[in-house]
Design a protein around this motif. Structure first.
Motif, PDB file in Angstrom:
ATOM      1  N   GLY A 202       0.830  -1.210   0.000  1.00 45.60           N
ATOM      2  CA  GLY A 202       0.000   0.000   0.000  1.00 45.60           C
ATOM      3  C   GLY A 202       0.853   1.244   0.000  1.00 45.60           C
ATOM      4  O   GLY A 202       1.780   1.381   0.781  1.00 45.60           O
ATOM      5  N   ARG A 203       0.536   2.173  -0.888  1.00 49.60           N
ATOM      6  CA  ARG A 203       1.370   3.364  -1.071  1.00 49.60           C
ATOM      7  C   ARG A 203       1.480   4.208   0.190  1.00 49.60           C
ATOM      8  O   ARG A 203       2.530   4.712   0.527  1.00 49.60           O
ATOM      9  CB  ARG A 203       0.812   4.216  -2.214  1.00 49.60           C
ATOM     10  N   SER A 204       0.367   4.378   0.903  1.00 51.80           N
ATOM     11  CA  SER A 204       0.379   5.300   2.038  1.00 51.80           C
ATOM     12  C   SER A 204       1.311   4.845   3.136  1.00 51.80           C
ATOM     13  O   SER A 204       1.809   5.657   3.914  1.00 51.80           O
ATOM     14  CB  SER A 204      -1.048   5.449   2.589  1.00 51.80           C
ATOM     15  N   TRP A 205       1.584   3.540   3.223  1.00 49.91           N
ATOM     16  CA  TRP A 205       2.443   3.025   4.285  1.00 49.91           C
ATOM     17  C   TRP A 205       3.878   2.853   3.847  1.00 49.91           C
ATOM     18  O   TRP A 205       4.771   2.714   4.690  1.00 49.91           O
ATOM     19  CB  TRP A 205       1.905   1.673   4.775  1.00 49.91           C
ATOM     20  N   MET A 206       4.145   2.837   2.554  1.00 49.54           N
ATOM     21  CA  MET A 206       5.467   2.449   2.080  1.00 49.54           C
ATOM     22  C   MET A 206       6.347   3.615   1.673  1.00 49.54           C
ATOM     23  O   MET A 206       7.517   3.422   1.363  1.00 49.54           O
ATOM     24  CB  MET A 206       5.338   1.471   0.904  1.00 49.54           C
ATOM     25  N   ALA A 207       5.846   4.846   1.668  1.00 49.77           N
ATOM     26  CA  ALA A 207       6.686   5.984   1.308  1.00 49.77           C
ATOM     27  C   ALA A 207       7.864   6.109   2.260  1.00 49.77           C
ATOM     28  O   ALA A 207       8.997   6.360   1.840  1.00 49.77           O
ATOM     29  CB  ALA A 207       5.857   7.274   1.317  1.00 49.77           C
ATOM     30  N   SER A 208       7.627   5.909   3.552  1.00 48.06           N
ATOM     31  CA  SER A 208       8.707   6.046   4.536  1.00 48.06           C
ATOM     32  C   SER A 208       9.773   4.973   4.328  1.00 48.06           C
ATOM     33  O   SER A 208      10.970   5.243   4.472  1.00 48.06           O
ATOM     34  CB  SER A 208       8.154   5.957   5.956  1.00 48.06           C
ATOM     35  N   THR A 209       9.359   3.751   3.986  1.00 44.74           N
ATOM     36  CA  THR A 209      10.330   2.682   3.748  1.00 44.74           C
ATOM     37  C   THR A 209      11.169   2.971   2.512  1.00 44.74           C
ATOM     38  O   THR A 209      12.383   2.756   2.495  1.00 44.74           O
ATOM     39  CB  THR A 209       9.607   1.325   3.586  1.00 44.74           C
TER      40      THR A 209
END
Length: 245
Positions: A202-209
């Protein structure tokens, strides 16, 4: 239709080459749209939380020396079991003796293979009592503002722990800790490495990674690469020549 022992278990539809090409083009369009949205989301996250790249988290005293040592971060994700077994077979874990961080359920994945982590990090919602009792240092991930959901469970069970307040997921925090501690190398097991992984999560959770991987990229490698490249340092031929001499 597909039959096994005379029983129909499925059916499909024949596709002409023109229909197949149309479906492939639709899939390409969908991927292009996903890439655009992922890039937009990542830039928005970076504008909102620039500290992820510009600041290191404040790390409490853990009693674990990571300076110029290799750090193995284990997440219970894709192919984690195969990757851990490959690292053991290659001799990497025996010879390099890395500092081992289990991220939430990754701690139990390690214990299942007879490996005890030095540090367990996360919100502790999926960490077993066996992992909590293994002797590892427990580090609860608190979100900006001090909210630390994992501390409630550990307080109730009577465990001692430290808290780290940091942006991103617990997987990101593990990488940031190793990087801030000046580790020689960070080896990731079961983490998200490809664009397909990012889309699935999911994009919203993976930007930080995605951004964290950019920050630590100079010392970050995936376990699959390590297990393929690493070979035990003492070969049988060398040992035979030593005995002969």
């Amino acid at each position: 239709r597909l039959f096994i022992d005379g029983v129909a278990i499925g059916k499909g539809v024949w596709l002409r080459s023109e229909e197949l090409e149309l479906k492939l083009e639709e899939a390409r369009e969908a991927v292009r749209g996903q890439l655009g949205e992922f890039a937009t989301n990542t830039l928005e996250y970076l504008a909102r939380e620039p500290e992820l790249l510009t600041h290191d988290p404040v790390i409490p005293e853990l009693g674990i020396n990571m300076h110029q040592r290799q750090v193995l971060v284990v997440v219970r994700g894709l192919d984690y079991k195969e990757d851990l077994l490959a690292l053991r077979r290659s001799g990497y874990m025996r010879e390099m003796r890395p500092v081992i961080i289990g991220v939430d359920g990754g701690a139990d994945a390690l214990l299942d293979l007879g490996v005890t982590p030095h540090l367990i990090l996360g919100d502790f919602d999926s960490v077993s009592r066996d992992a909590l009792d293994c002797g590892a240092t427990l580090l609860v991930h608190a979100y900006p503002g001090g909210d630390a959901p994992g501390s409630t469970r550990l307080d109730r069970l009577g465990y001692e722990y430290e808290i780290i307040e940091a942006l991103g997921t617990s997987e990101d925090v593990a990488m940031q800790i190793a990087f801030a501690a000046r580790a020689e190398l960070i080896v990731m097991v079961g983490s998200h490495t490809s664009m397909a992984d990012f889309f699935d999560k999911g994009r919203s959770w993976m930007a930080s990674t995605f951004l964290t991987r950019m920050k630590v990229s100079s010392i970050l490698v995936d376990a699959k690469g390590v297990s393929r490249l690493y070979r035990t340092q003492v070969r049988k031929r060398d040992l035979s020549l030593l005995i002969l001499s």
